[in-house]
Write a protein that holds these residues in place. Structure first.
Motif, PDB file in Angstrom:
ATOM      1  N   LYS A   5     -16.366  12.813  45.093  1.00 21.27           N
ATOM      2  CA  LYS A   5     -16.404  11.673  45.991  1.00 21.27           C
ATOM      3  C   LYS A   5     -17.364  11.948  47.132  1.00 21.27           C
ATOM      4  CE  LYS A   5     -13.486   8.633  48.748  1.00 21.27           C
ATOM      5  NZ  LYS A   5     -12.112   8.366  49.254  1.00 21.27           N
ATOM      6  N   SER A   6     -18.225  10.975  47.443  1.00 21.13           N
ATOM      7  CA  SER A   6     -19.205  11.144  48.520  1.00 21.13           C
ATOM      8  C   SER A   6     -18.489  11.276  49.856  1.00 21.13           C
ATOM      9  CB  SER A   6     -20.167   9.952  48.549  1.00 21.13           C
ATOM     10  OG  SER A   6     -20.830   9.831  47.309  1.00 21.13           O
ATOM     11  N   PRO A   7     -18.768  12.324  50.639  1.00 22.23           N
ATOM     12  CA  PRO A   7     -18.062  12.500  51.922  1.00 22.23           C
ATOM     13  C   PRO A   7     -18.486  11.512  52.996  1.00 22.23           C
ATOM     14  CG  PRO A   7     -19.698  14.224  51.617  1.00 22.23           C
ATOM     15  CD  PRO A   7     -19.663  13.449  50.333  1.00 22.23           C
ATOM     16  N   GLY A  10     -19.959  14.654  57.505  1.00 21.51           N
ATOM     17  CA  GLY A  10     -19.792  16.095  57.406  1.00 21.51           C
ATOM     18  C   GLY A  10     -21.119  16.796  57.178  1.00 21.51           C
ATOM     19  N   TYR A 131     -24.334  12.491  48.677  1.00 19.49           N
ATOM     20  CA  TYR A 131     -23.514  12.754  49.854  1.00 19.49           C
ATOM     21  C   TYR A 131     -23.071  11.481  50.570  1.00 19.49           C
ATOM     22  CZ  TYR A 131     -23.518  17.851  50.289  1.00 19.49           C
ATOM     23  OH  TYR A 131     -23.262  19.192  50.111  1.00 19.49           O
TER      24      TYR A 131
END
Length: 510
Positions: A5-7, A10, A131
């Motif tokens: 899952k794309s954060p 962060g 990301y």
């Protein structure tokens, strides 16, 4: 490849920063090659069409090799590809300082630097899309401004370095600056493992489970060994029939020992031969299946009418839209605009406005009420009109205004990955983007030489820029027609497509 899952934040912001500086260091000199273009014209005395090949190759080769670049990023990861590409860019720039003629520059600056730029661009875009999801437009806009800021700074920097150290010294210093790409690449921590990790040793008993991909009945290892044993026995019969002497087998002194060795020794050797043969057979089938799947996925992509129109649009856009960034300085000189009248280099204006355009267009792409595809079409149509207006500009002010408009609209590169992702899906992004970048590279490679040849033929840029404007307008209208909402109504009457095919819903917000 399984995607995490794309954060949406962060470490992703670290990726944005290092990708920004990577594109800054990588694309600064190739995008500001217009400053070097004038020096190469005077140094080598070649025609404008031939000299323009250097800059067009630097921008086009990397895009032409985008399918290979995408495969490299998928196989080895963005970090490894970025570090390797840093050596290519820096080495190509330093080699260019030793160029004895224009043909050497085709290789050192055009091919080596261009290939490094293509690898870096694919790596930074791919890892940023991994990301980020909901903020993908903003992230892509931020990293893509790196190349535009590099264009703005390198245009003035290269001119200053040429005055102080000459053309060769300028290229050496710029190449040394490009080595900082290695430090940026070391910070690109992958979100998931590459598709081809280091090979592990496979036990012979696991060969069947690991590499068997077909449902047809395969012979077991025991059956293959029996066949091989039969061959051994038939070979023994043939040997027994041979006459003794120089042409026959020598009679053994101890038949009992030989018979025992024959029954015991061939077994491990036979098993090993059969296992390795079976392994190679299954591995070949697996590779063939991968190539077959790649071709099937490519065909399925072109069944999407929006994707097909998108590759035509990007090809025509790069044929007509790229030459101004390379030739605008020479356009000003051809319009009798003196160098002391240039308050700011036209290439620098294009660079800073491209950065603004990438950032603003990237932010706009994140709004739910904005259809990104129509936004991209609008930039193409306005760009075509601005290109047609260049022959009418005869002063620095008008050229500067048109340079600013073209620079801002060229910022649509920041939303192009966004449009591609929404068209084909994130799982096919690397594949589809590599194909589209191939056609973009073809346009980049052909555009400046065509404009240069028009000038060599007519001794004016007027017809060349009318041609460029027509190409961009044609691409914009083709994409607009393919994305009209009426096509969705027609598609509802068609049979339901296979689950693996993704159709772009232009009526929904992108």
């Amino acid at each position: 490849m399984e995607f995490q899952k794309s954060p949406d934040g962060g470490w992703g912001w670290v990726i944005v920063v290092v990708s920004f500086f990577t594109q800054f260091l990588c694309y600064g000199s190739p995008l500001a090659v217009g400053v070097l273009y004038i020096e190469w014209l005077d140094a080598f005395g070649e025609g404008k069409g031939k000299t323009a090949w250097v800059g067009s190759l630097a921008s086009g080769v990397g895009l032409l090799a985008s399918p290979v670049c995408s495969l490299c990023v998928s196989s080895f990861g963005a970090r490894t590809v970025t570090i390797f590409s840093g050596f290519l860019v820096a080495g190509g720039l330093m080699l260019s300082s030793l160029a004895p003629n224009i043909y050497f520059l085709f290789f050192s600056y055009g091919i080596v630097v261009g290939l490094g730029c293509g690898l870096l661009y694919t790596a930074t875009v791919t890892i940023t899309c991994q990301y980020f999801d909901s903020r993908r437009g903003l992230a892509l806009g931020l990293i893509s401004t790196g190349s535009s800021v590099g264009l703005f700074i390198y245009a003035a920097l290269q001119r200053l370095l040429i005055e102080l150290y000459g053309l060769d010294g300028c290229l050496l210093i710029v190449g040394a600056l490009a080595l900082n790409i290695l430090a940026c690449g070391s910070l690109m921590r992958p979100l998931q493992s590459p598709i081809c990790p280091c090979p592990e040793k496979i036990a012979p008993e696991n060969v069947l489970e690991r590499y068997s991909m077909y449902n047809e009945k395969e012979k077991s290892l025991e059956e293959n060994m029996n066949i091989l044993d039969k061959n051994y026995s038939s070979e023994d019969k043939c040997n027994s029939n041979l006459p003794s002497g120089d042409w026959g087998w020598e009679t053994p002194k101890n038949p009992t020992a030989t018979a025992t060795a024959h029954t015991k020794e061939p077994e491990p050797y036979t098993k090993k031969v059969v296992e390795q043969t079976y392994f190679c057979k299954q591995l070949a089938k697996r590779k063939w299946q991968l190539y077959r799947n790649y071709c099937c996925e490519t065909v399925s992509l072109f069944k999407n009418k929006v994707f097909s129109a998108l590759f035509i649009a990007i090809l025509l856009f790069d044929i007509g839209g790229f030459p101004p960034s390379l030739l605008m300085e020479d356009v000003a000189r051809s319009s009798n605009v003196k160098e002391e009248d240039l308050a700011m280099p036209l290439i620098s204006i294009i660079g800073i406005m491209t950065a603004v355009g990438k950032l603003l267009l990237g932010i706009m792409a994140d709004f739910k009420w904005v259809n990104t595809l129509y936004l991209y079409v609008a930039t193409l149509i306005i760009t075509g009109l601005a290109l047609c207006a260049i022959p009418l500009a005869k002063s620095y002010v008008t050229l500067a205004i048109l340079s600013g408009i073209l620079g801002f609209l060229t910022g649509n590169w920041s939303i192009f990955p966004y449009v591609t992702t929404k068209t084909v899906g994130i799982d096919k992004l690397a594949h589809a983007y590599g194909i589209l970048m191939f056609f973009a590279g073809l346009g980049n490679s052909l555009g400046p030489p065509i404009v240069g040849w028009f000038y060599d033929w007519t001794q004016t840029y007027d017809i060349a820029f009318y041609f460029s404007g027509f190409c961009v307008l044609l691409g914009g209208f083709i994409l607009l027609l393919a994305s009209l909402p009426c096509w969705d109504t027609c598609n509802k009457k068609l049979p339901k497509p296979a689950p693996t095919t993704f159709f772009y819903k232009v009526a929904s917000n992108v």
